[in-house]
Write a protein that holds these residues in place. Structure first.
Motif, short mmCIF file in Angstrom:
data_model
loop_
_atom_site.label_atom_id
_atom_site.label_comp_id
_atom_site.label_asym_id
_atom_site.label_seq_id
_atom_site.Cartn_x
_atom_site.Cartn_y
_atom_site.Cartn_z
N ASN A 75 0.74 -1.09 -0.13
CA ASN A 75 0.09 -0.01 0.01
C ASN A 75 0.77 1.24 -0.21
N ASN A 76 1.34 1.42 -1.31
CA ASN A 76 1.94 3.02 -1.43
C ASN A 76 1.09 4.08 -1.64
N LYS A 77 0.17 4.46 -0.73
CA LYS A 77 -0.92 5.04 -1.06
C LYS A 77 -0.59 6.43 -1.05
N TYR A 78 0.66 7.10 -1.10
CA TYR A 78 0.93 8.45 -1.04
C TYR A 78 1.51 8.71 -2.23
N ASP A 79 1.93 7.64 -3.18
CA ASP A 79 2.89 7.71 -4.30
C ASP A 79 2.40 8.95 -5.37
N LYS A 80 1.09 9.02 -5.46
CA LYS A 80 0.49 10.06 -6.28
C LYS A 80 0.65 11.62 -5.67
N THR A 81 0.69 11.57 -4.65
CA THR A 81 0.78 12.97 -3.81
C THR A 81 1.99 13.32 -3.00
N ARG A 82 2.98 12.45 -3.01
CA ARG A 82 4.11 12.90 -2.31
C ARG A 82 5.24 12.21 -3.21
N GLN A 83 6.50 13.07 -2.92
CA GLN A 83 7.53 12.76 -3.63
C GLN A 83 8.14 11.10 -2.88
N VAL A 84 8.39 10.30 -3.88
CA VAL A 84 8.77 8.97 -3.29
C VAL A 84 10.37 8.96 -3.20
N TYR A 85 11.36 8.57 -2.42
CA TYR A 85 12.63 8.34 -2.61
C TYR A 85 13.05 7.22 -3.48
N PRO A 86 14.15 7.41 -4.05
CA PRO A 86 14.60 6.13 -4.99
C PRO A 86 14.62 4.81 -3.96
N VAL A 87 14.25 3.49 -4.62
CA VAL A 87 14.28 2.48 -3.70
C VAL A 87 15.73 2.27 -3.05
N SER A 88 16.82 2.48 -3.66
CA SER A 88 18.20 2.45 -2.91
C SER A 88 18.16 3.14 -1.79
N GLU A 89 17.71 4.45 -1.89
CA GLU A 89 17.91 5.34 -0.53
C GLU A 89 16.62 4.82 0.18
N ILE A 90 15.48 4.32 -0.17
CA ILE A 90 14.40 3.99 1.08
C ILE A 90 14.94 2.65 1.62
N ILE A 91 15.78 1.81 1.12
CA ILE A 91 16.34 0.68 1.71
C ILE A 91 17.41 1.00 2.83
N VAL A 92 18.39 2.17 2.38
CA VAL A 92 19.41 2.51 2.94
C VAL A 92 18.64 3.22 4.29
N ARG A 93 17.61 4.13 4.29
CA ARG A 93 17.00 4.92 5.19
C ARG A 93 16.54 3.80 6.35
N ALA A 94 15.81 2.74 5.57
CA ALA A 94 14.98 1.88 6.62
C ALA A 94 16.18 1.00 7.55
N ASN A 95 17.30 0.43 6.63
CA ASN A 95 18.33 -0.23 7.30
C ASN A 95 19.04 0.36 8.44
N ASN A 96 19.19 1.84 8.10
CA ASN A 96 19.99 2.81 9.15
C ASN A 96 19.07 2.89 10.21
N GLU A 97 17.88 2.52 10.51
CA GLU A 97 17.10 2.70 11.38
C GLU A 97 16.97 1.54 12.46
N VAL A 98 17.67 0.27 11.81
CA VAL A 98 17.44 -0.91 12.61
C VAL A 98 17.98 -0.75 14.22
N ASP A 99 17.43 -1.36 14.97
CA ASP A 99 18.02 -1.65 16.28
C ASP A 99 18.08 -0.09 17.04
N LYS A 100 17.45 0.94 16.53
CA LYS A 100 17.35 2.08 17.12
C LYS A 100 16.21 2.22 18.01
N LEU A 101 15.98 2.83 19.19
CA LEU A 101 14.90 3.16 19.90
C LEU A 101 14.08 3.91 19.45
N TRP A 102 12.71 3.81 19.57
CA TRP A 102 11.76 4.63 18.99
C TRP A 102 10.90 5.01 20.05
N THR A 103 10.19 6.29 20.15
CA THR A 103 9.35 6.67 21.23
C THR A 103 8.09 6.69 20.52
#
Length: 145
Positions: A75-103
């Motif tokens: 469900n990429n529901k905002y693809d038509k109304t938001r700028q989507v990062y390139p896939v490679s950047e999405i993967i890097v951004r997601a993996n960079n968050e792994v094991d970080k605490l989230w409030t």
């Protein structure tokens, strides 16, 4: 585990997991793995809010492990109304968050906020907006009684 919709996930896609009365959101990073927020104790989704003072952790886990017996869909529901990062950047951004605490905050910083921030650089949660609207309507109705 049942995939709803037209296609299997591709790297960078947002995955919406149907948990009944709410949806759990994650980012698909390829090789059948997702990155998502979960409880420090391994408890799924929002159940950790009361048990860990709203602290969560970002995890990279197999999609089928997180989905369990639930239905899910791309469900990429905002693809038509938001700028989507390139896939490679999405993967890097997601993996960079792994094991970080989230409030975690149900209305301002939930799993949907996390996933949309990774894909679009804009945290948004329709289900949080809907929940706030429902609470406001119920409060208004109580005042009328």
């Amino acid at each position: 585990m049942t995939l709803q919709g037209q296609r299997k996930p591709k790297a960078g896609d947002l995955i919406e997991i149907d948990r009944g009365f709410y949806k759990h959101w994650s980012v698909y990073v390829g090789d059948d793995y997702i990155v998502h927020i979960t409880g420090l104790t391994g408890m799924p989704d929002w159940s950790f809010v009361s048990s860990s003072n709203g602290q969560a952790i970002v995890k990279k886990e197999p999609l089928k492990h997180v989905v369990g017996k639930c239905n899910y869909r791309v469900n990429n529901k905002y693809d038509k109304t938001r700028q989507v990062y390139p896939v490679s950047e999405i993967i890097v951004r997601a993996n960079n968050e792994v094991d970080k605490l989230w409030t975690y905050h149900l209305f301002a910083k939930n799993c949907e906020h996390f996933a949309t921030e990774i894909r679009y650089n804009e945290a948004q949660s329709d289900q949080a907006y809907t929940a706030v609207a429902v609470i406001m309507v119920i409060g208004f109705l109580i005042l009328l009684i």
